[in-house]
Design an enzyme around this catalytic site. Structure first.
Site, PDB file in Angstrom:
ATOM      1  N   HIS A   1     -11.492  -3.125  -3.411  1.00 31.05           N
ATOM      2  CA  HIS A   1     -10.726  -4.247  -3.966  1.00 31.05           C
ATOM      3  C   HIS A   1     -11.274  -4.504  -5.376  1.00 31.05           C
ATOM      4  O   HIS A   1     -11.981  -5.486  -5.612  1.00 31.05           O
ATOM      5  CB  HIS A   1     -10.898  -5.466  -3.053  1.00 31.05           C
TER       6      HIS A   1
ATOM      7  N   GLN B   1     -10.884  -7.859  -7.324  1.00 27.81           N
ATOM      8  CA  GLN B   1     -11.768  -8.877  -6.755  1.00 27.81           C
ATOM      9  C   GLN B   1     -13.182  -8.695  -7.305  1.00 27.81           C
ATOM     10  O   GLN B   1     -13.831  -9.668  -7.709  1.00 27.81           O
ATOM     11  CB  GLN B   1     -11.769  -8.736  -5.222  1.00 27.81           C
TER      12      GLN B   1
ATOM     13  N   ASP C   1     -17.253 -12.038   3.726  1.00 24.91           N
ATOM     14  CA  ASP C   1     -15.797 -11.854   3.809  1.00 24.91           C
ATOM     15  C   ASP C   1     -15.431 -11.884   5.293  1.00 24.91           C
ATOM     16  O   ASP C   1     -16.314 -11.855   6.164  1.00 24.91           O
ATOM     17  CB  ASP C   1     -15.409 -10.518   3.135  1.00 24.91           C
TER      18      ASP C   1
ATOM     19  N   CYS D   1     -14.343 -13.970  -1.042  1.00 25.83           N
ATOM     20  CA  CYS D   1     -13.132 -13.586  -1.787  1.00 25.83           C
ATOM     21  C   CYS D   1     -11.917 -14.406  -1.363  1.00 25.83           C
ATOM     22  O   CYS D   1     -10.950 -14.485  -2.111  1.00 25.83           O
ATOM     23  CB  CYS D   1     -12.865 -12.104  -1.592  1.00 25.83           C
TER      24      CYS D   1
ATOM     25  N   ARG E   1      -9.851 -14.663 -10.746  1.00 23.40           N
ATOM     26  CA  ARG E   1      -8.967 -13.495 -10.587  1.00 23.40           C
ATOM     27  C   ARG E   1      -7.992 -13.433 -11.762  1.00 23.40           C
ATOM     28  O   ARG E   1      -7.702 -12.368 -12.301  1.00 23.40           O
ATOM     29  CB  ARG E   1      -8.179 -13.614  -9.267  1.00 23.40           C
TER      30      ARG E   1
ATOM     31  N   ARG F   1      -0.770  -3.039  -3.514  1.00 21.59           N
ATOM     32  CA  ARG F   1      -1.667  -3.360  -2.397  1.00 21.59           C
ATOM     33  C   ARG F   1      -1.204  -2.518  -1.216  1.00 21.59           C
ATOM     34  O   ARG F   1      -0.116  -2.734  -0.674  1.00 21.59           O
ATOM     35  CB  ARG F   1      -1.613  -4.850  -2.068  1.00 21.59           C
TER      36      ARG F   1
HETATM   37  N1   CP Z   1      -8.889 -12.346  -2.326  1.00 27.47           N
HETATM   38  C1   CP Z   1      -7.641 -11.887  -2.245  1.00 27.47           C
HETATM   39  O1   CP Z   1      -7.317 -10.756  -2.636  1.00 27.47           O
HETATM   40  O2   CP Z   1      -6.740 -12.769  -1.706  1.00 27.47           O
HETATM   41  P1   CP Z   1      -5.250 -12.446  -1.295  1.00 27.47           P
HETATM   42  O3   CP Z   1      -5.290 -11.511  -0.122  1.00 27.47           O
HETATM   43  O4   CP Z   1      -4.646 -13.778  -0.942  1.00 27.47           O
HETATM   44  O5   CP Z   1      -4.556 -11.798  -2.457  1.00 27.47           O
HETATM   45  N1  NVA Z   2     -11.346  -7.597   3.533  1.00 24.82           N
HETATM   46  C1  NVA Z   2     -10.151  -8.417   3.451  1.00 24.82           C
HETATM   47  C2  NVA Z   2      -9.979  -8.941   2.067  1.00 24.82           C
HETATM   48  C3  NVA Z   2      -8.811  -9.842   1.846  1.00 24.82           C
HETATM   49  C4  NVA Z   2      -8.670 -10.276   0.423  1.00 24.82           C
HETATM   50  C5  NVA Z   2      -8.950  -7.624   3.901  1.00 24.82           C
HETATM   51  O1  NVA Z   2      -8.831  -6.446   3.543  1.00 24.82           O
HETATM   52  O2  NVA Z   2      -8.131  -8.167   4.646  1.00 24.82           O
END
Ligand code: CP
Ligand code: NVA
Length: 308
Positions: free
Chosen positions: A129, A132, A225, A265, A293, A102
């Site tokens: 993502h 997701q 989101d 999400c 997930r 990430r």
């Molecule tokens: N939806 C998602 O990726 O959640 P987290 O940021 O908690 O991993």
């Molecule tokens: N768009 C959000 C998604 C979190 C899972 C972010 O990038 O923070």
């Protein structure tokens, strides 16, 4: 395919295969537990941002299938700061059998994949993502059945990483995708071009609007989101003034198809982009979506490890 960096790197058939495998592994898990197909394998998990779902679901996906996972926090690795990304990738390739990363910058996860000898999975970047997106597609198929072609998927709010993956998986599966965002918060034009290319083949219709009311008309899925993604925190006050017309609330949901489902999400900023009554109401599938997930990622891992 060695890595899982973007859903758009895959074909419609490959995405359907992953979803079918996810359905099979989910059934197996609830019936008698998963077989130990990941025995002897450890997934390294490199995080530059916080996480609940991604971290825990990948860890549990490995454990349920007889493998293990190792969490590596931002401070430990210092990706590209303490050590170059190329060196991190080559060192970890000798210790673990797969990597989940990430990152802030999408180029960093691409760079990791370039140098790693082991599969690399994108666990969210600033661009997309994809894990997701796969869990979202699994949830939509569970709700509407496999003959879901022609469904109308509507995303409201910021044209962000989650929206990119939803656009691409929708286009690949022949779903119509509509996004309504305020001016200045549109989807990445490159992501739109990729989506349009896919949509030509699958006959999916892509629509980009400003008006959230027009966007939810006939919607079978209403998705939102956060208005402020991780790394954009200094913009949150400004965004909180711009985004309220895109809030998913009971009034807006009532303008969609009566059987529409509501997705997010998570994490949700309750009563900002999504009101409590809708999040906890009968049309919401946000927890099923979060739980999926786990199952979608087992399928991704199984295909990359070439064990199922
Ligand atoms: N939806 C998602 O990726 O959640 P987290 O940021 O908690 O991993
Ligand atoms: N768009 C959000 C998604 C979190 C899972 C972010 O990038 O923070």
């Amino acid at each position: 395919m060695k890595d899982f960096l973007a859903i758009s790197d895959y074909t419609t058939d490959e995405v359907k295969d992953l979803l079918n495998l996810a359905i099979k592994l989910k059934k197996q898990y609830f019936k008698k537990g998963n077989k130990a197909i990941f025995r002897g394998k450890v997934l390294g998990m490199v995080f530059q941002k916080p996480s609940l779902r991604t971290r825990v679901s990948f860890d549990m996906a490995m454990r349920h299938c007889g493998g293990d996972a190792l969490y590596l926090s931002p401070n430990e690795i210092g990706l590209g700061q303490r050590e170059s990304i190329a060196d991190v990738a080559r060192v970890l390739s000798g210790y673990v059998q797969g990597l989940m990363a990430r990152t802030f910058d999408h180029a960093h996860v691409v760079e990791l994949a370039k140098w790693a000898d082991i599969p690399v999975i994108n666990g969210l970047s600033d661009y997309n993502h994809p894990c997701q997106g796969m869990a979202d597609a699994l949830t939509i198929i569970e709700k509407f059945g496999k003959k879901s072609k022609g469904l109308n998927i509507t995303y409201l709010g910021d044209g962000n990483n989650v929206a990119v993956s939803l656009l691409h998986v929708s286009a690949l599966l022949g779903w119509n995708f509509t996004l309504a965002s305020p001016e200045g918060y549109d989807l990445d034009p490159k992501a739109i071009a990729i989506g349009e290319n896919i949509a030509k083949k699958t006959k999916s219709k892509l629509t980009f609007l400003r008006d959230p009311h027009e966007a939810v008309k006939k919607a079978h899925v209403i998705y939102t989101d956060t208005w402020t993604s991780m790394g954009q925190e200094e913009e949150s006050a400004k965004r909180e003034k711009i985004f309220p017309p895109y809030q998913v609330n009971a009034g807006l949901v009532a303008e969609a198809d009566p059987d529409a489902i509501v997705m997010h999400c998570l994490p949700a900023h309750r009563n900002q982009e999504l009101t409590d009554d809708v999040a906890d109401g009968p049309q919401s599938v946000i927890f099923q979506q979060a739980h999926n997930r786990l199952h979608a990622q087992k399928a991704i891992l199984a295909r990359l490890f070439d064990v199922a």
